[in-house]
Design a protein around this motif. Structure first.
Motif, mmCIF file in Angstrom:
data_model
loop_
_atom_site.group_PDB
_atom_site.id
_atom_site.type_symbol
_atom_site.label_atom_id
_atom_site.label_comp_id
_atom_site.label_asym_id
_atom_site.label_seq_id
_atom_site.Cartn_x
_atom_site.Cartn_y
_atom_site.Cartn_z
ATOM 1 N N ASP A 128 45.688 48.654 32.337
ATOM 2 C CA ASP A 128 45.006 47.390 32.615
ATOM 3 C C ASP A 128 43.802 47.559 33.541
ATOM 4 O O ASP A 128 42.919 46.684 33.574
ATOM 5 C CB ASP A 128 45.980 46.384 33.238
ATOM 6 N N HIS A 129 43.775 48.649 34.282
ATOM 7 C CA HIS A 129 42.684 48.865 35.237
ATOM 8 C C HIS A 129 41.858 50.108 34.889
ATOM 9 O O HIS A 129 41.195 50.681 35.748
ATOM 10 C CB HIS A 129 43.237 48.973 36.657
ATOM 11 N N ALA A 130 41.899 50.504 33.633
ATOM 12 C CA ALA A 130 41.172 51.701 33.192
ATOM 13 C C ALA A 130 39.685 51.601 33.486
ATOM 14 O O ALA A 130 39.050 52.563 33.938
ATOM 15 C CB ALA A 130 41.401 51.939 31.702
ATOM 16 N N SER A 131 39.097 50.432 33.239
ATOM 17 C CA SER A 131 37.657 50.284 33.458
ATOM 18 C C SER A 131 37.303 50.416 34.936
ATOM 19 O O SER A 131 36.236 50.938 35.282
ATOM 20 C CB SER A 131 37.178 48.936 32.919
ATOM 21 N N THR A 132 38.196 49.973 35.811
ATOM 22 C CA THR A 132 37.967 50.117 37.248
ATOM 23 C C THR A 132 37.958 51.582 37.650
ATOM 24 O O THR A 132 37.096 52.024 38.422
ATOM 25 C CB THR A 132 39.053 49.369 38.041
ATOM 26 N N PHE A 133 38.906 52.340 37.123
ATOM 27 C CA PHE A 133 38.978 53.769 37.458
ATOM 28 C C PHE A 133 37.737 54.510 36.950
ATOM 29 O O PHE A 133 37.179 55.366 37.641
ATOM 30 C CB PHE A 133 40.246 54.388 36.866
ATOM 31 N N THR A 134 37.299 54.154 35.744
ATOM 32 C CA THR A 134 36.096 54.791 35.192
ATOM 33 C C THR A 134 34.874 54.462 36.038
ATOM 34 O O THR A 134 34.045 55.343 36.334
ATOM 35 C CB THR A 134 35.870 54.314 33.745
ATOM 36 N N LYS A 135 34.761 53.215 36.450
ATOM 37 C CA LYS A 135 33.639 52.784 37.299
ATOM 38 C C LYS A 135 33.663 53.505 38.642
ATOM 39 O O LYS A 135 32.623 53.976 39.134
ATOM 40 C CB LYS A 135 33.716 51.277 37.508
ATOM 41 N N ASN A 136 34.842 53.627 39.234
ATOM 42 C CA ASN A 136 34.948 54.290 40.528
ATOM 43 C C ASN A 136 34.643 55.785 40.424
ATOM 44 O O ASN A 136 34.048 56.375 41.336
ATOM 45 C CB ASN A 136 36.345 54.086 41.109
ATOM 46 N N ALA A 137 35.061 56.409 39.331
ATOM 47 C CA ALA A 137 34.748 57.820 39.123
ATOM 48 C C ALA A 137 33.241 58.023 38.999
ATOM 49 O O ALA A 137 32.678 58.984 39.542
ATOM 50 C CB ALA A 137 35.461 58.350 37.875
ATOM 51 N N LYS A 138 32.579 57.114 38.299
ATOM 52 C CA LYS A 138 31.126 57.191 38.160
ATOM 53 C C LYS A 138 30.442 57.070 39.516
ATOM 54 O O LYS A 138 29.501 57.819 39.839
ATOM 55 C CB LYS A 138 30.634 56.093 37.220
ATOM 56 N N ALA A 139 30.934 56.155 40.342
ATOM 57 C CA ALA A 139 30.360 55.983 41.679
ATOM 58 C C ALA A 139 30.611 57.209 42.545
ATOM 59 O O ALA A 139 29.725 57.638 43.309
ATOM 60 C CB ALA A 139 30.966 54.744 42.341
ATOM 61 N N PHE A 140 31.791 57.794 42.423
ATOM 62 C CA PHE A 140 32.100 59.002 43.184
ATOM 63 C C PHE A 140 31.195 60.152 42.765
ATOM 64 O O PHE A 140 30.657 60.887 43.604
ATOM 65 C CB PHE A 140 33.566 59.387 42.987
#
Length: 312
Positions: free
Chosen positions: A168-180
């Motif tokens: 359910d939070h896959a898009s959040t993890f992808t976004k955070n990885a991009k920011a990292f």
């Protein structure tokens, strides 16, 4: 390359026995502090990392959706002599995502997973994720957290692992990885600047921990391989090899010494003393996060310290 925890089979045996018998070792595995209230909730993804380096990266990517336990988190502790305990086993038994270094660095994680009752965690191996292999005729340098392109790959892999555990939070993890990953770009730029300013200049090391950093910065490692290998393996350095290493400083053949603070002994102290006596800067590095610093701040300090030393 027989390194880190794997270089102490006796300690691993003790650790395994402690886990099986329910005895607790003197080393305490800590749960990383600073997680949000959401991370403390039952809905957070339980993550176990072999060191707080990977634990911090997981927290960056998971944000409030993860509860991270880092097995080795004490900055004053030598990870090479770490003894796993029943608290580690318990954390691993509940983990949905496990992050290990691999490459022989933290084999105790796999040993405990095999001996436990958690059959379905997503296990992320940083070395395998990096794609790094040993050069022909050489052994693998498994310290991939000093290699920023490898860490970028790891960020994506962690995001994917968390997404599997919490779709359910896959898009959040992808976004955070991009920011990292965006935060890694200035570090790579700093390496390129060092290379532009100092390419081909010589440095010495006590063991291979920082080599991905020094190589990306265009520097040449002049340390006798027999010295750094012996220190890495926990063996004594021969008098001849020690003298050859000390001569790098008395003869001012290197611009800096990059010194692992967490694996020290009489011979590395002699090398450090020789560098200081010769007026050669010593750049201290560690294998785990210093207290109060995250991965990006830690690596920024490392790169800046290297650049400063070379500019002297």
């Amino acid at each position: 390359m027989r390194t880190s925890w794997s270089r102490h089979p006796a300690l691993i045996a003790v650790a395994s026995l402690a886990v099986l018998t329910g005895c607790s070792s003197s080393s305490d595995s800590g749960s990383d502090s600073g997680t949000s209230q959401d991370a403390a909730s039952s809905s957070a993804v339980p993550v176990v990392a072999s060191t707080n380096v990977y634990g911090d990266i997981a927290k960056e990517i998971g944000a409030g959706r993860v509860k991270v336990t880092s097995i080795v988190s004490d900055p004053s502790q030598d990870p090479h002599s770490y003894e796993a305990n029943t608290r580690n086993q318990l954390a691993l038994s509940k983990a949905k995502v496990v992050i290990e270094n691999g490459g022989g660095y933290d084999d105790f994680v796999d040993r405990m997973l095999k001996g436990g009752n958690n059959a379905s965690p997503e296990v992320i191996n940083a070395v395998k994720t990096s794609g790094r292999t040993a050069p022909e005729g050489e052994e693998l340098n498994e310290h991939v957290w000093y290699d920023f392109p490898s860490v970028a790959k790891l960020a994506d892999r962690i995001a994917a692992g968390l997404a599997k555990a919490d779709p359910d939070h896959a898009s959040t993890f992808t976004k955070n990885a991009k920011a990292f990953k965006a935060k890694l770009k200035p570090l790579e730029a700093k390496e390129r600047q060092i290379k532009s300013d100092h390419e081909g200049e010589a440095v010495a090391i006590t063991e291979p921990v920082p080599l991905y950093l020094t190589e990306a910065s265009g520097l040449e490692n002049k340390t006798p391989e027999a010295f750094s290998e012996a220190i890495e393996e926990g063996d004594d350095v021969s008098p001849k090899t020690l003298q050859s290493t000390l001569a790098l400083f008395s003869g001012k053949k290197v611009k800096a010494l990059v010194y692992n603070e967490q694996t020290t002994g009489p011979q590395t102290k002699k090398v450090e003393g020789a560098a200081k006596k010769a007026g050669i800067p010593v750049v201290s590095v560690t294998e785990t996060l210093p207290e109060g610093k995250g991965y990006i701040a830690w690596m920024t300090a490392n790169v800046d310290a290297l650049a400063s030393a070379l500019d002297q």
